[in-house]
Design a protein around this motif. Structure first.
Motif, short mmCIF file in Angstrom:
data_model
loop_
_atom_site.label_atom_id
_atom_site.label_comp_id
_atom_site.label_asym_id
_atom_site.label_seq_id
_atom_site.Cartn_x
_atom_site.Cartn_y
_atom_site.Cartn_z
N MET A 74 0.85 -1.19 0.00
CA MET A 74 0.00 0.00 0.00
C MET A 74 0.89 1.24 0.00
N ARG A 75 0.52 2.21 -0.83
CA ARG A 75 1.24 3.48 -0.87
C ARG A 75 0.54 4.45 0.09
N ILE A 76 1.32 5.06 0.98
CA ILE A 76 0.78 6.03 1.94
C ILE A 76 1.52 7.34 1.73
N THR A 77 0.77 8.41 1.47
CA THR A 77 1.37 9.72 1.23
C THR A 77 0.64 10.79 2.03
N ALA A 78 1.27 11.94 2.10
CA ALA A 78 0.66 13.13 2.71
C ALA A 78 0.83 14.26 1.72
N VAL A 79 -0.24 15.02 1.51
CA VAL A 79 -0.21 16.13 0.57
C VAL A 79 -0.94 17.33 1.16
N LEU A 80 -0.56 18.49 0.68
CA LEU A 80 -1.27 19.72 1.01
C LEU A 80 -2.40 19.83 -0.01
N ARG A 134 -0.56 1.85 8.73
CA ARG A 134 0.48 0.83 8.48
C ARG A 134 0.11 -0.51 9.10
N ALA A 135 -0.40 -0.49 10.32
CA ALA A 135 -0.80 -1.74 10.98
C ALA A 135 -1.95 -2.40 10.22
N TRP A 136 -2.91 -1.58 9.78
CA TRP A 136 -4.03 -2.13 9.01
C TRP A 136 -3.50 -2.79 7.73
N ALA A 137 -2.61 -2.12 7.02
CA ALA A 137 -2.06 -2.66 5.77
C ALA A 137 -1.32 -3.97 6.02
N ALA A 138 -0.59 -4.05 7.13
CA ALA A 138 0.17 -5.26 7.44
C ALA A 138 -0.72 -6.44 7.77
N SER A 139 -1.92 -6.15 8.29
CA SER A 139 -2.80 -7.25 8.71
C SER A 139 -4.00 -7.45 7.79
N ALA A 140 -4.11 -6.63 6.75
CA ALA A 140 -5.27 -6.73 5.85
C ALA A 140 -5.23 -8.06 5.08
N PRO A 141 -6.40 -8.62 4.84
CA PRO A 141 -6.43 -9.85 4.04
C PRO A 141 -5.90 -9.58 2.63
N ALA A 142 -5.39 -10.61 2.00
CA ALA A 142 -4.82 -10.47 0.65
C ALA A 142 -5.84 -9.90 -0.34
N ALA A 143 -7.12 -10.11 -0.08
CA ALA A 143 -8.17 -9.65 -0.99
C ALA A 143 -8.51 -8.17 -0.79
N ALA A 144 -7.91 -7.52 0.20
CA ALA A 144 -8.21 -6.10 0.43
C ALA A 144 -7.83 -5.29 -0.81
N THR A 145 -8.71 -4.39 -1.19
CA THR A 145 -8.55 -3.65 -2.44
C THR A 145 -7.81 -2.33 -2.29
N VAL A 146 -7.68 -1.82 -1.08
CA VAL A 146 -7.09 -0.49 -0.88
C VAL A 146 -5.60 -0.52 -1.22
N GLU A 147 -5.24 0.29 -2.21
CA GLU A 147 -3.86 0.36 -2.68
C GLU A 147 -3.18 1.67 -2.29
N GLU A 148 -3.98 2.69 -2.03
CA GLU A 148 -3.42 4.01 -1.74
C GLU A 148 -4.19 4.68 -0.61
N VAL A 149 -3.44 5.23 0.34
CA VAL A 149 -3.99 6.09 1.38
C VAL A 149 -3.28 7.42 1.27
N ARG A 150 -4.07 8.47 1.19
CA ARG A 150 -3.53 9.82 1.06
C ARG A 150 -4.07 10.66 2.22
N PHE A 151 -3.17 11.24 3.01
CA PHE A 151 -3.57 12.19 4.03
C PHE A 151 -3.58 13.56 3.36
N VAL A 152 -4.75 14.18 3.31
CA VAL A 152 -4.91 15.47 2.65
C VAL A 152 -5.02 16.52 3.75
N LEU A 153 -4.03 17.42 3.79
CA LEU A 153 -3.89 18.34 4.91
C LEU A 153 -4.00 19.78 4.45
N VAL A 154 -4.47 20.64 5.33
CA VAL A 154 -4.81 22.01 4.94
C VAL A 154 -3.75 23.06 5.31
N SER A 155 -2.67 22.64 5.93
CA SER A 155 -1.63 23.61 6.29
C SER A 155 -0.25 22.99 6.15
#
Length: 175
Positions: A1-7, A141-162
């Protein structure tokens, strides 16, 4: 899973799921909640009212998550989660971590591939941004490490305002 943070602006994020830092009523409010409701139009409020009539008549509990359609947002779904309110004595980090895990559970159940999160419980709910960032990144990260192989979520993006919020999330991601 790709995890990013963006403004950025959560209301214009093109992900399958946008997570709403909701209040327990699910009927709109300030901050992220108000912005998402305003941008989504009346369909989001109607969907939230339906959830209140059926699944959660007493409101959504802290740490829980529930999906609705996204109305006019450029997302397929909104997943609403209620973060803990530090000012109300809700100081258990596990409650905050649950918001991120349960939102990902719901997103995966919908078949979502991408999820955008705000800094749940920062701001009016009184949690320090550094704490929110650390807890959020660790929970994802913990969720991604324990998610079943069938989990579809490939990207998590933290969208921040400052820039300050982005810096805290970047620090947590680098740790």
């Amino acid at each position: 899973m790709r995890i990013t943070a963006v403004l950025g602006d959560l209301t214009t994020t093109g992900t399958d799921v946008v997570v709403n830092a909701a209040n327990p009523s699910l009927l709109g409010g300030g901050g992220v909640d108000g912005a998402l409701h305003a941008a989504a139009g009346p369909a989001l409020l109607a969907a939230c009212r339906q959830v209140r009539r059926t699944s959660w008549p007493d409101g959504l509990p802290v740490g829980e998550a529930v999906p609705t359609e996204a109305g006019d947002l450029p997302a397929r779904w909104v997943v609403h989660t209620v973060g803990p309110d530090r000012h109300a004595g809700q100081t258990d980090p596990e409650l905050l971590a649950s918001c991120f895990r349960r939102s990902l559970d719901v997103a995966a159940g919908l078949g979502a591939r991408s999820v955008a999160f705000p800094a749940v419980s920062a701001g009016v709910y009184g949690w320090a941004m550094r704490d929110v960032a650390g807890i959020a990144v660790a929970a994802v990260r913990a969720w991604a490490a324990s998610a079943p192989a069938a989990a579809t979520v490939e990207e998590v993006r933290f969208v921040l305002v400052s820039d300050a919020a982005l810096a805290e999330f970047e620090r947590a991601l680098a740790a």
